[in-house]
Each structure stands twice: as C-alpha cells, then as structure tokens.
Design a protein around this motif. Structure first.
Motif, PDB file in Angstrom:
ATOM      1  N   UNK A  66       2.211  11.837 -10.511  1.00 37.29           N
ATOM      2  CA  UNK A  66       2.903  10.726  -9.858  1.00 37.29           C
ATOM      3  C   UNK A  66       3.267  11.098  -8.431  1.00 37.29           C
ATOM      4  N   UNK A  67       3.787  12.301  -8.227  1.00 35.11           N
ATOM      5  CA  UNK A  67       4.155  12.728  -6.876  1.00 35.11           C
ATOM      6  C   UNK A  67       2.920  12.903  -5.997  1.00 35.11           C
ATOM      7  N   UNK A  68       1.852  13.405  -6.584  1.00 34.01           N
ATOM      8  CA  UNK A  68       0.606  13.560  -5.828  1.00 34.01           C
ATOM      9  C   UNK A  68       0.067  12.193  -5.414  1.00 34.01           C
ATOM     10  N   UNK A  69       0.126  11.207  -6.327  1.00 34.24           N
ATOM     11  CA  UNK A  69      -0.371   9.869  -6.012  1.00 34.24           C
ATOM     12  C   UNK A  69       0.553   9.167  -5.018  1.00 34.24           C
ATOM     13  N   UNK A  70       1.848   9.466  -5.076  1.00 34.88           N
ATOM     14  CA  UNK A  70       2.778   8.936  -4.066  1.00 34.88           C
ATOM     15  C   UNK A  70       2.408   9.465  -2.676  1.00 34.88           C
ATOM     16  N   UNK A  71       2.097  10.742  -2.581  1.00 39.96           N
ATOM     17  CA  UNK A  71       1.677  11.320  -1.311  1.00 39.96           C
ATOM     18  C   UNK A  71       0.385  10.705  -0.819  1.00 39.96           C
ATOM     19  N   UNK A  72      -0.563  10.520  -1.722  1.00 36.88           N
ATOM     20  CA  UNK A  72      -1.833   9.883  -1.393  1.00 36.88           C
ATOM     21  C   UNK A  72      -1.599   8.459  -0.886  1.00 36.88           C
ATOM     22  N   UNK A  73      -0.719   7.735  -1.553  1.00 33.62           N
ATOM     23  CA  UNK A  73      -0.421   6.360  -1.148  1.00 33.62           C
ATOM     24  C   UNK A  73       0.277   6.317   0.204  1.00 33.62           C
ATOM     25  N   UNK A  74       1.150   7.278   0.458  1.00 36.15           N
ATOM     26  CA  UNK A  74       1.834   7.334   1.753  1.00 36.15           C
ATOM     27  C   UNK A  74       0.833   7.587   2.873  1.00 36.15           C
ATOM     28  N   UNK A  75      -0.097   8.500   2.640  1.00 36.28           N
ATOM     29  CA  UNK A  75      -1.124   8.756   3.655  1.00 36.28           C
ATOM     30  C   UNK A  75      -2.015   7.535   3.857  1.00 36.28           C
ATOM     31  N   UNK A  76      -2.354   6.833   2.776  1.00 32.46           N
ATOM     32  CA  UNK A  76      -3.119   5.593   2.896  1.00 32.46           C
ATOM     33  C   UNK A  76      -2.351   4.559   3.711  1.00 32.46           C
ATOM     34  N   UNK A  77      -1.056   4.460   3.462  1.00 26.46           N
ATOM     35  CA  UNK A  77      -0.231   3.491   4.189  1.00 26.46           C
ATOM     36  C   UNK A  77      -0.167   3.796   5.671  1.00 26.46           C
ATOM     37  N   UNK A  78      -0.004   5.058   6.005  1.00 29.69           N
ATOM     38  CA  UNK A  78       0.041   5.438   7.421  1.00 29.69           C
ATOM     39  C   UNK A  78      -1.291   5.158   8.092  1.00 29.69           C
ATOM     40  N   UNK A  79      -2.390   5.529   7.430  1.00 31.29           N
ATOM     41  CA  UNK A  79      -3.713   5.291   7.998  1.00 31.29           C
ATOM     42  C   UNK A  79      -3.986   3.802   8.160  1.00 31.29           C
ATOM     43  N   UNK A  80      -3.644   3.004   7.161  1.00 34.83           N
ATOM     44  CA  UNK A  80      -3.856   1.556   7.261  1.00 34.83           C
ATOM     45  C   UNK A  80      -3.013   0.961   8.377  1.00 34.83           C
ATOM     46  N   UNK A  81      -1.784   1.411   8.506  1.00 33.87           N
ATOM     47  CA  UNK A  81      -0.927   0.913   9.578  1.00 33.87           C
ATOM     48  C   UNK A  81      -1.514   1.253  10.948  1.00 33.87           C
ATOM     49  N   UNK A  82      -1.997   2.472  11.093  1.00 37.44           N
ATOM     50  CA  UNK A  82      -2.593   2.881  12.373  1.00 37.44           C
ATOM     51  C   UNK A  82      -3.829   2.056  12.700  1.00 37.44           C
ATOM     52  N   UNK A  83      -4.648   1.781  11.696  1.00 38.34           N
ATOM     53  CA  UNK A  83      -5.872   1.011  11.927  1.00 38.34           C
ATOM     54  C   UNK A  83      -5.566  -0.449  12.172  1.00 38.34           C
ATOM     55  N   UNK A  84      -4.714  -1.046  11.340  1.00 38.72           N
ATOM     56  CA  UNK A  84      -4.452  -2.484  11.436  1.00 38.72           C
ATOM     57  C   UNK A  84      -3.633  -2.866  12.662  1.00 38.72           C
ATOM     58  N   UNK A  85      -2.822  -1.954  13.174  1.00 41.37           N
ATOM     59  CA  UNK A  85      -2.057  -2.255  14.393  1.00 41.37           C
ATOM     60  C   UNK A  85      -2.797  -1.783  15.642  1.00 41.37           C
ATOM     61  N   UNK A  86      -4.041  -1.333  15.465  1.00 44.21           N
ATOM     62  CA  UNK A  86      -4.919  -0.923  16.552  1.00 44.21           C
ATOM     63  C   UNK A  86      -4.328   0.223  17.369  1.00 44.21           C
ATOM     64  N   UNK A  87      -3.632   1.108  16.701  1.00 45.56           N
ATOM     65  CA  UNK A  87      -3.077   2.300  17.362  1.00 45.56           C
ATOM     66  C   UNK A  87      -4.057   3.458  17.296  1.00 45.56           C
ATOM     67  N   UNK A  88      -5.120   3.276  16.561  1.00 46.10           N
ATOM     68  CA  UNK A  88      -6.104   4.330  16.395  1.00 46.10           C
ATOM     69  C   UNK A  88      -7.456   3.835  16.830  1.00 46.10           C
TER      70      UNK A  88
END
Length: 88
Positions: A66-88
C-alpha cells in the motif's frame, strides 16, 4: 482495507494516465512507438497490471505494498501535473 485504498488510488492513476494521453502534449511525440499502440491502450494495460499486482500482493497480507503504491501514485500525480500544466 489496503485493497480498497489501492483500488481507489488505481482509479486516480487511470484518470491521470488517460488525461495525459489525451492532452496532446508535445512530449508524447517523442516517446517510443509502443506508447501509441492501440491509441495508448498498451500503456493503460501496463497501468492495470501494476494495479492488479498491488492488489494481489495486498490480498496475501503484504500490507507494505500500500505504501509503495501510494508512492507510485504520488509520482504519477506530480508527473501528470507537470505535463498537464505545461511546466515540462
């Protein structure tokens, strides 16, 4: 309880993944061809396999997943935010 939490995180991961695929971001044209196979469904299958593995491991008592998947989800969220807000 861990299975339910992982499942809910998985729903969020699928939503973020689909939003990135549909964003038309310029970075998507630079990724390997397998990402575009079947309209991005090949990568969604990979996302599903990660979710399935996490849920199966949690069902056998490996609650640390569960903690590993939480970390994976957090990294997915950060990456999606960076891509969708055109910061990357």
């Amino acid at each position: 309880m861990a299975i339910v939490a992982i499942f809910l995180l998985g729903i969020g991961n699928f939503a973020m993944h689909k939003a990135v695929l549909e964003s038309g971001h310029r970075m998507l044209s630079q990724v390997p061809g397998y990402v575009h196979m079947l309209g991005g469904k090949a990568t969604l299958l990979t996302e599903f396999l990660a979710l399935l593995a996490a849920m199966l491991l949690a069902s056998t008592g490996w609650t640390w997943v569960l903690w590993a998947y939480c970390g994976y989800s957090a990294l997915n969220g950060i990456a999606a935010w960076l891509i969708l807000t055109d910061r990357l």
